[in-house]
Design a protein around this motif. Structure first.
Motif, mmCIF file in Angstrom:
data_model
loop_
_atom_site.group_PDB
_atom_site.id
_atom_site.type_symbol
_atom_site.label_atom_id
_atom_site.label_comp_id
_atom_site.label_asym_id
_atom_site.label_seq_id
_atom_site.Cartn_x
_atom_site.Cartn_y
_atom_site.Cartn_z
ATOM 1 N N GLY A 17 9.735 -9.148 4.619
ATOM 2 C CA GLY A 17 8.461 -9.118 5.330
ATOM 3 C C GLY A 17 8.614 -8.637 6.760
ATOM 4 O O GLY A 17 7.765 -7.901 7.282
ATOM 5 N N ASP A 18 9.707 -9.045 7.410
ATOM 6 C CA ASP A 18 9.950 -8.614 8.780
ATOM 7 C C ASP A 18 10.140 -7.102 8.841
ATOM 8 O O ASP A 18 9.655 -6.445 9.769
ATOM 9 C CB ASP A 18 11.191 -9.322 9.322
ATOM 10 C CG ASP A 18 11.481 -8.955 10.767
ATOM 11 O OD1 ASP A 18 10.748 -9.413 11.657
ATOM 12 O OD2 ASP A 18 12.437 -8.182 10.995
ATOM 13 N N GLU B 84 16.785 -16.366 14.589
ATOM 14 C CA GLU B 84 16.737 -16.281 13.128
ATOM 15 C C GLU B 84 17.625 -15.146 12.626
ATOM 16 O O GLU B 84 18.306 -15.294 11.598
ATOM 17 C CB GLU B 84 15.292 -16.076 12.666
ATOM 18 C CG GLU B 84 14.407 -17.300 12.867
ATOM 19 C CD GLU B 84 12.950 -17.013 12.568
ATOM 20 O OE1 GLU B 84 12.228 -17.951 12.155
ATOM 21 O OE2 GLU B 84 12.515 -15.857 12.757
ATOM 22 N N LEU C 7 2.524 -13.996 9.065
ATOM 23 C CA LEU C 7 3.891 -13.538 9.283
ATOM 24 C C LEU C 7 4.078 -13.207 10.747
ATOM 25 O O LEU C 7 3.203 -12.626 11.392
ATOM 26 C CB LEU C 7 4.167 -12.294 8.434
ATOM 27 C CG LEU C 7 5.574 -11.715 8.475
ATOM 28 C CD1 LEU C 7 6.558 -12.676 7.845
ATOM 29 C CD2 LEU C 7 5.607 -10.376 7.749
ATOM 30 N N GLN C 8 5.223 -13.611 11.284
ATOM 31 C CA GLN C 8 5.601 -13.271 12.638
ATOM 32 C C GLN C 8 6.951 -12.562 12.595
ATOM 33 O O GLN C 8 7.767 -12.822 11.714
ATOM 34 C CB GLN C 8 5.708 -14.533 13.496
ATOM 35 C CG GLN C 8 4.376 -15.231 13.767
ATOM 36 C CD GLN C 8 3.473 -14.416 14.684
ATOM 37 O OE1 GLN C 8 3.948 -13.698 15.559
ATOM 38 N NE2 GLN C 8 2.167 -14.526 14.474
ATOM 39 N N ARG D 55 -2.051 -13.632 4.363
ATOM 40 C CA ARG D 55 -0.625 -13.661 4.658
ATOM 41 C C ARG D 55 -0.396 -13.921 6.152
ATOM 42 O O ARG D 55 -0.996 -13.293 7.009
ATOM 43 C CB ARG D 55 -0.012 -12.319 4.262
ATOM 44 C CG ARG D 55 1.487 -12.261 4.342
ATOM 45 C CD ARG D 55 1.946 -10.843 4.032
ATOM 46 N NE ARG D 55 1.459 -10.408 2.744
ATOM 47 C CZ ARG D 55 2.113 -10.576 1.609
ATOM 48 N NH1 ARG D 55 3.273 -11.180 1.610
ATOM 49 N NH2 ARG D 55 1.602 -10.151 0.473
ATOM 50 N N GLU E 125 12.655 -12.978 1.342
ATOM 51 C CA GLU E 125 11.266 -12.575 1.541
ATOM 52 C C GLU E 125 10.926 -12.503 3.019
ATOM 53 O O GLU E 125 10.122 -11.668 3.446
ATOM 54 C CB GLU E 125 10.326 -13.540 0.805
ATOM 55 C CG GLU E 125 10.151 -13.222 -0.668
ATOM 56 C CD GLU E 125 9.606 -11.817 -0.900
ATOM 57 O OE1 GLU E 125 8.547 -11.488 -0.334
ATOM 58 O OE2 GLU E 125 10.239 -11.042 -1.631
ATOM 59 N N GLN E 126 11.525 -13.390 3.819
ATOM 60 C CA GLN E 126 11.289 -13.340 5.259
ATOM 61 C C GLN E 126 11.886 -12.062 5.849
ATOM 62 O O GLN E 126 11.257 -11.389 6.672
ATOM 63 C CB GLN E 126 11.898 -14.564 5.943
ATOM 64 C CG GLN E 126 11.662 -14.588 7.453
ATOM 65 C CD GLN E 126 12.403 -15.714 8.144
ATOM 66 O OE1 GLN E 126 13.426 -16.192 7.638
ATOM 67 N NE2 GLN E 126 11.892 -16.154 9.274
ATOM 68 N N GLN F 263 16.455 -16.344 3.788
ATOM 69 C CA GLN F 263 15.247 -16.115 3.019
ATOM 70 C C GLN F 263 14.999 -14.609 2.892
ATOM 71 O O GLN F 263 14.601 -13.946 3.852
ATOM 72 C CB GLN F 263 14.048 -16.782 3.709
ATOM 73 C CG GLN F 263 14.203 -18.274 3.919
ATOM 74 C CD GLN F 263 14.175 -19.034 2.612
ATOM 75 O OE1 GLN F 263 13.522 -18.610 1.651
ATOM 76 N NE2 GLN F 263 14.850 -20.167 2.568
ATOM 77 N N MET G 187 10.751 -11.780 13.061
ATOM 78 C CA MET G 187 11.877 -12.706 13.145
ATOM 79 C C MET G 187 12.391 -12.772 14.581
ATOM 80 O O MET G 187 12.440 -11.765 15.285
ATOM 81 C CB MET G 187 12.995 -12.258 12.204
ATOM 82 C CG MET G 187 12.666 -12.388 10.739
ATOM 83 S SD MET G 187 14.013 -11.816 9.654
ATOM 84 C CE MET G 187 15.279 -13.054 10.000
#
Length: 378
Positions: free
Chosen positions: A330-331, A215, A208-209, A206, A326-327, A324, A211
């Motif tokens: 995830g964040d 954003e 991920l960064q 995975r 999921e973004q 998004q 946000m």
């Protein structure tokens, strides 16, 4: 109007239930009247106690919202029969017809087996069919310039496709191609499976960064309605998936105690989530004061019944606007991981994650925590 119809008690009860459902959904007389009249016309020429066919509803009510409501009510009382071909079957026919003739029949049968399952395989979801066909189709079209049947595709052909791809796209394409050719070999449509000796290993870890401010600002600008703000709040505060948000019910909410129940556990409602929830519930009450639906999120369509809103409901209101979920989700998990010094057990308990997913988030957080300060500031 219903009282003036010379109809059976069964049909009268169905029409009454439909009128009540329309009223609960806050339908106007201009909307509910034609729907009730259409169903009563069907009853006029329909034997008492016999199911009403979907084709009849669609012909009389022209696939309107009234037809969907009538279908729901009839299904509740056991008087509905779907005699039409499934939408997925129609999709399979339509998509397979776009392929070259030599591949068309084999791919069509493969998709049907994926949809319905067989004695040796379980049925797959719609999203799996969409994903598999989307991965396979461009390569079949490219191969059709020099190949005419699946049996002509070689291991080298597959390798060339995979070598041109990276990451999840490479892994996903290989999975779809392997499914197609394993099916073809099992049904003796090909002599040898060209994917048998190939492997792409595990899917990449995975990535991920956190946000960025830009954003986050874009999400705030896009999410302007009460239901949009609520969905974003639930994803941003509790890392809820779209499915969990759709299935959240009023019974999971305790406003006086400022609590929300997630996966059987009570959590405190943050100020952000509480405000978004109150705003939406006020809007919900104003639009549908008599709805029987206990789900927190409802729409003009679902207010007349008891089912959750569809996947498309969230897609139309958020994903198509560039938000998004999921973004955002995830964040939220990543920010928590950074705060607790990348403790996977904490992430697993707080967000109800699998052990593997919690470890992946912890690894990402650990790599960010170990970055030199110069890299963080750059």
């Amino acid at each position: 109007m219903i009282g003036d119809l010379i109809i059976s008690s069964t049909h009268r009860a169905v029409l009454q239930r439909m009128a009540e459902a329309a009223a609960a959904a806050n339908w106007s007389a201009q909307t509910s009247g034609p729907a009730l009249a259409g169903l009563s016309r069907i009853f006029d020429r329909h034997p008492d106690g016999q199911p009403v066919r979907l084709s009849q509803l669609n012909a009389e009510l022209r696939r309107s919202s009234g037809a969907r409501l009538a279908r729901t009510v009839l299904d509740e009382v056991g008087l509905f029969l779907d005699d039409t071909e499934s939408t997925m079957r129609l999709w399979i026919e339509r998509q397979s017809s776009t392929l070259p003739e030599g591949f068309r029949a084999d791919v069509r049968t493969w998709l049907i087996i994926l949809l319905e399952g067989s004695a040796r395989t379980k049925a797959r979801s719609k999203s799996t069919l969409y994903a598999y066909f989307g991965r396979v189709r461009p390569h079949l079209l490219a191969w059709s310039e020099t190949r005419h049947q699946l049996r002509e595709i070689t291991e080298n052909d597959i390798s060339q496709v995979l070598n041109a791809l990276t990451g999840h796209q490479r892994a996903g394409t290989f999975t779809a191609l392997r499914s197609l050719f394993q099916f073809a070999k099992r049904h003796r449509l090909i002599f040898a499976d060209p994917t048998r000796r190939l492997s792409v290993g595990r899917a990449p870890a995975r990535v991920l960064q956190p946000m960025t401010d830009a954003e986050i600002a874009e999400v705030k600008q896009a999410a302007v309605t009460p239901e949009q703000r609520l969905v974003v709040a639930l994803a941003a505060v509790y890392a809820m998936r779209a499915s969990a948000i759709r299935h959240l019910t009023l019974d999971d909410i305790d406003l006086p105690r400022r609590q929300i129940r997630l996966s059987g556990h009570h959590k405190k409602l943050s100020e952000f989530a509480h405000r978004a929830l109150v705003d939406w519930l006020h809007d919900r009450q104003r639009k549908w004061p008599h709805t029987p639906n206990r789900h927190v999120l409802i729409s003009w369509k679902s207010a007349a019944g008891t089912e959750p809103v569809s996947d498309y409901y969230l897609t139309w209101r958020l994903l198509l606007l560039g938000v998004q979920l999921e973004q955002i989700r995830g964040d939220r998990v990543l920010q928590e991981a950074l705060v607790v010094n990348a403790d996977p057990l904490h992430l697993e308990l707080v967000f109800n994650l699998s052990s593997q997913t919690a470890i992946e988030y912890a690894d990402i957080a650990r790599s960010l925590l170990e970055r030199p300060i110069e890299a963080v500031l750059s």
